[in-house]
Design a protein around this motif. Structure first.
Motif, mmCIF file in Angstrom:
data_model
loop_
_atom_site.group_PDB
_atom_site.id
_atom_site.type_symbol
_atom_site.label_atom_id
_atom_site.label_comp_id
_atom_site.label_asym_id
_atom_site.label_seq_id
_atom_site.Cartn_x
_atom_site.Cartn_y
_atom_site.Cartn_z
ATOM 1 N N LYS A 3 27.885 7.731 20.610
ATOM 2 C CA LYS A 3 27.408 8.418 21.815
ATOM 3 C C LYS A 3 28.473 8.380 22.913
ATOM 4 O O LYS A 3 29.184 7.399 23.087
ATOM 5 C CB LYS A 3 26.133 7.734 22.330
ATOM 6 N N CYS A 4 28.547 9.461 23.663
ATOM 7 C CA CYS A 4 29.502 9.560 24.771
ATOM 8 C C CYS A 4 29.133 8.552 25.871
ATOM 9 O O CYS A 4 27.973 8.421 26.230
ATOM 10 C CB CYS A 4 29.474 10.971 25.345
ATOM 11 N N THR A 5 30.137 7.843 26.383
ATOM 12 C CA THR A 5 29.879 6.852 27.425
ATOM 13 C C THR A 5 29.608 7.528 28.772
ATOM 14 O O THR A 5 29.041 6.926 29.675
ATOM 15 C CB THR A 5 31.078 5.894 27.583
ATOM 16 N N GLU A 6 29.997 8.789 28.905
ATOM 17 C CA GLU A 6 29.808 9.520 30.159
ATOM 18 C C GLU A 6 28.419 10.147 30.259
ATOM 19 O O GLU A 6 27.729 10.001 31.245
ATOM 20 C CB GLU A 6 30.867 10.627 30.295
ATOM 21 N N CYS A 7 28.021 10.864 29.175
ATOM 22 C CA CYS A 7 26.770 11.623 29.251
ATOM 23 C C CYS A 7 25.741 11.257 28.182
ATOM 24 O O CYS A 7 24.615 11.737 28.220
ATOM 25 C CB CYS A 7 27.083 13.124 29.181
ATOM 26 N N GLY A 8 26.100 10.422 27.208
ATOM 27 C CA GLY A 8 25.155 10.014 26.176
ATOM 28 C C GLY A 8 24.999 11.003 25.048
ATOM 29 O O GLY A 8 24.247 10.779 24.105
ATOM 30 N N LYS A 28 35.377 12.990 20.240
ATOM 31 C CA LYS A 28 35.321 13.913 21.363
ATOM 32 C C LYS A 28 33.866 14.292 21.616
ATOM 33 O O LYS A 28 33.127 14.625 20.689
ATOM 34 C CB LYS A 28 36.147 15.161 21.046
ATOM 35 N N CYS A 29 33.465 14.232 22.883
ATOM 36 C CA CYS A 29 32.097 14.581 23.268
ATOM 37 C C CYS A 29 31.874 16.087 23.093
ATOM 38 O O CYS A 29 32.711 16.890 23.475
ATOM 39 C CB CYS A 29 31.862 14.175 24.726
ATOM 40 N N ARG A 30 30.723 16.438 22.478
ATOM 41 C CA ARG A 30 30.425 17.852 22.252
ATOM 42 C C ARG A 30 30.133 18.568 23.563
ATOM 43 O O ARG A 30 30.275 19.778 23.672
ATOM 44 C CB ARG A 30 29.197 17.992 21.349
ATOM 45 N N LYS A 31 29.691 17.800 24.565
ATOM 46 C CA LYS A 31 29.239 18.419 25.811
ATOM 47 C C LYS A 31 30.340 18.518 26.870
ATOM 48 O O LYS A 31 30.673 19.601 27.326
ATOM 49 C CB LYS A 31 28.068 17.600 26.359
ATOM 50 N N ASP A 32 30.928 17.353 27.237
ATOM 51 C CA ASP A 32 31.899 17.390 28.336
ATOM 52 C C ASP A 32 33.367 17.193 27.915
ATOM 53 O O ASP A 32 34.266 17.151 28.753
ATOM 54 C CB ASP A 32 31.522 16.371 29.418
ATOM 55 N N GLY A 33 33.597 17.078 26.619
ATOM 56 C CA GLY A 33 34.988 16.992 26.166
ATOM 57 C C GLY A 33 35.629 15.626 26.338
ATOM 58 O O GLY A 33 36.816 15.463 26.078
ATOM 59 N N GLU A 34 34.843 14.624 26.775
ATOM 60 C CA GLU A 34 35.343 13.253 26.908
ATOM 61 C C GLU A 34 35.915 12.781 25.556
ATOM 62 O O GLU A 34 35.286 12.980 24.526
ATOM 63 C CB GLU A 34 34.181 12.342 27.354
ATOM 64 N N GLU A 35 37.132 12.190 25.594
ATOM 65 C CA GLU A 35 37.767 11.739 24.355
ATOM 66 C C GLU A 35 37.973 10.234 24.376
ATOM 67 O O GLU A 35 38.405 9.685 25.378
ATOM 68 C CB GLU A 35 39.132 12.419 24.181
HETATM 69 ZN ZN LIG Z 1 29.949 13.425 27.237
#
Ligand SMILES: [Zn+2]
Length: 100
Positions: A3-8, A28-35
């Motif tokens: 899970k993305c640490t930024e948006c879950g 890589k986050c599917r939503k915000d592109g966090e890597e």
């Molecule tokens: Zn994210």
């Protein structure tokens, strides 16, 4: 799934290459592109670097001691010169040469 640490949101695992051509995995986050790169992925890259940067050299007898021949590439990289003093540090798995 990670899970993305930024948006879950769920992250997908992708492959990338370092400028040296070493392939590695990252998320890589599917939503915000966090890597992010996790510890396991990081260790794999570090291990590949170690192998890539390894030089095999032969020791030669020099009186009662053994001399090591340092490849030209490393001589240039570390600006080594004949008679220059360096430090050698015994470690658990080898000997480290400190050039400055
Ligand atoms: Zn994210």
């Amino acid at each position: 799934m990670r899970k993305c640490t930024e948006c879950g949101e769920g992250m997908q695992q992708l492959k990338a290459k370092t400028p040296e051509g070493i392939e590695y995995d990252y998320y890589k986050c599917r939503k915000d592109g966090e890597e992010i790169v996790d510890m396991k992925q990081l260790h794999e890259v570090a291990e590949r670097y170690r192998v890539l940067k390894k030089y095999n050299v032969k020791l030669s007898k020099w009186g009662l001691s053994l001399g090591i021949r340092i490849p030209k590439e490393l001589v240039e990289k570390y600006k080594l010169k004949n008679e220059k003093e360096v430090s050698i540090i015994p470690e658990k798995t080898g000997i480290r040469i400190i050039t400055s």
